[in-house]
Enzyme design. Structure first.
Site, PDB file in Angstrom:
ATOM      1  N   ARG A  25       0.802  -1.100  -0.076  1.00 43.09           N
ATOM      2  CA  ARG A  25       0.119  -0.078  -0.043  1.00 43.09           C
ATOM      3  C   ARG A  25       0.877   1.299   0.027  1.00 43.09           C
ATOM      4  NH1 ARG A  25      -4.980  -1.048   2.328  1.00 43.09           N
ATOM      5  NH2 ARG A  25      -5.662   0.797   1.647  1.00 43.09           N
ATOM      6  N   ARG A  29      -3.423   7.114   0.757  1.00 45.38           N
ATOM      7  CA  ARG A  29      -3.874   8.485   1.629  1.00 45.38           C
ATOM      8  C   ARG A  29      -2.664   9.210   2.371  1.00 45.38           C
ATOM      9  NH1 ARG A  29      -8.801   6.256   4.009  1.00 45.38           N
ATOM     10  NH2 ARG A  29      -7.397   4.540   4.056  1.00 45.38           N
ATOM     11  N   ARG A  38      -7.243  12.236  -5.296  1.00 46.05           N
ATOM     12  CA  ARG A  38      -8.633  11.790  -4.908  1.00 46.05           C
ATOM     13  C   ARG A  38      -9.875  12.704  -4.644  1.00 46.05           C
ATOM     14  NH1 ARG A  38     -11.258   9.327  -4.054  1.00 46.05           N
ATOM     15  NH2 ARG A  38     -11.319   7.905  -2.212  1.00 46.05           N
ATOM     16  N   ASP A  45      -7.103  -2.304  -6.931  1.00 47.11           N
ATOM     17  CA  ASP A  45      -7.808  -3.037  -5.511  1.00 47.11           C
ATOM     18  C   ASP A  45      -7.941  -4.208  -5.852  1.00 47.11           C
ATOM     19  OD1 ASP A  45      -8.548  -1.967  -2.837  1.00 47.11           O
ATOM     20  OD2 ASP A  45     -10.020  -3.568  -3.148  1.00 47.11           O
ATOM     21  N   TYR A  78     -15.185 -10.673   1.181  1.00 44.59           N
ATOM     22  CA  TYR A  78     -15.801  -9.435   1.214  1.00 44.59           C
ATOM     23  C   TYR A  78     -17.053  -9.780   0.576  1.00 44.59           C
ATOM     24  CZ  TYR A  78     -11.949  -6.697   2.528  1.00 44.59           C
ATOM     25  OH  TYR A  78     -10.624  -6.094   3.237  1.00 44.59           O
TER      26      TYR A  78
END
Ligand code: CP3
Length: 345
Positions: free
Chosen positions: A28, A32, A41, A77, A152
């Site tokens: 990652r 952010r 973003r 992703d 998920y």
């Protein structure tokens, strides 16, 4: 690309060859914690970044340029390939992937379409081709592993205990097998297409599989993972398998036709080697240490490198992903430290 300028340290480590320095990248590494990412973003949603090759390549390159890491990882992703096969997935900021139509029955599994990467995800392949022209470090492609994707799909979002996923697995073993088969084939198709487009390493993220016991991993997961890695192996491109909290599964992972095992901080590299595991290892700094005083962070990184470099075949990484509170400056200094400390040793 001039071969002389191309930094292939990570490819050498995957193959257990000598390296000029310990290669490092961070899971990652685009995200952010970077002010530039947060700016991008503001203009584009997560999937808009993903679907626009120019922007996707820019975001992928940022950590390579800023931190000096030895590999880039395609910005996407694990949920990216599920959208075009009929899963209504959204990324909720601060929460993660959320699905409005969770999998409940065999009909739900059968309704999931077949992935055609050229047709459904042309922008992924375009981003890879573009990045191969731009990068002077190897490009890592990736996908989610069937258990982690299924968690998920069945829970409908992130979970702490995976009760619904495991309950489904125990109660409906044949539907579970159909789901694993389908996600397994999708993963093979997706990774192979990324490799054909130019990905030089592929990592399979099985972030949550450590929730299973070794016995259940053997029954419900190992056959699918074996199939995935034996198919991808045919391409000759190195493969990495990652899971968090999965040290109890390492003996089973060692039986898989995968090149690199990515471990977290709950076990040391020496302990893994004592188990007789000779594959290349990747890891395993606790990402929380990114918030520690730099001297402590350096001490812990040093211990990891000292253990890692005892055998050829070691890649420095975190035990899990970077988080938004981390600082780019700390990561840049850490990368520099790893390179200098490990050079010519
Ligand atoms: O830089 C890179 O590593 C490449 C990009 C990447 C992302 N997700 C971008 C992303 C990779 C490799 C992933 C993998 C991924 N996605 C995993 C496996 C790795 C892991 O962390 O265990 C998992 C489980 C997911 C699912 C997912 N997607 C989560 C848990 C989250 C974070 C939720 C949050 O807001 O903290 C996402 C969203 C996501 N994927 C973000 C990024 C940069 C943040 C989204 C945003 O911009 O708001």
């Amino acid at each position: 690309m001039d071969k002389q300028l191309f930094n292939d340290a990570i490819l050498r480590a995957c193959r257990k060859e000598p390296v000029p320095h310990i290669p490092v990248w961070y899971m990652r590494q685009a995200g952010r914690y970077q002010p530039e990412y947060r700016e991008i973003r503001k203009k584009y949603s997560f999937f808009e970044v993903n679907e626009n090759p120019e922007v996707c390549a820019e975001v992928t390159r940022l950590p390579v340029e800023q931190l000096g890491v030895d590999a880039a990882i395609l910005f996407a992703d694990i949920m990216t390939p599920l959208k075009p096969i009929g899963i209504d997935v959204d990324i909720e900021s601060g929460r993660g992937p959320v699905i409005s139509n969770p999998i409940r029955t065999l009909e739900d599994v059968n309704r999931m379409g077949q992935l055609n990467v050229e047709r459904h995800l042309p922008y992924i392949l375009d981003s890879i081709r573009l990045l191969r022209e731009q990068l002077s470090v190897p490009l890592i492609g990736f996908g989610g592993a069937p258990f982690t994707l299924a968690s998920y799909l069945i829970e409908g979002g992130p979970s702490k205990d995976y009760h619904k996923t495991k309950g489904f697995m125990y109660a409906y073993p044949s539907v579970w097998k159909a789901l694993m088969d389908k996600l397994g084939e999708m993963t093979i198709t997706y990774l192979t297409a990324q490799i054909e487009a130019g990905a030089q390493i592929v990592q399979v993220f099985d972030s949550w599989v450590g929730a299973l016991s070794a016995e259940d991993y053997e029954i419900y997961i190992a056959p699918t993972m074996h199939h995935i890695f034996s198919e991808v192996k045919k391409t000759g491109v190195p493969t990495i398998y990652f899971g968090s909290g999965s040290s109890h599964l390492l003996e089973q992972w060692n039986q898989l036709p995968v090149d690199v095992l990515s471990i977290d901080w709950r076990i040391t590299i020496d302990q893994v080697r004592e188990k007789g595991i000779t594959k290349t290892l990747q890891g395993n700094l606790d990402p929380s240490l990114l918030l520690a005083p730099f001297d402590l962070l350096k001490e812990r990184a040093k211990t990891i490198i000292d253990q890692g470099k005892k055998q050829q075949g070691y890649i420095f990484n975190l035990g899990h992903g970077i988080f938004p509170e981390a600082s780019a400056d700390t990561l840049r200094k850490l990368t520099e430290f790893i390179h200098t400390y490990s050079q010519n040793q």
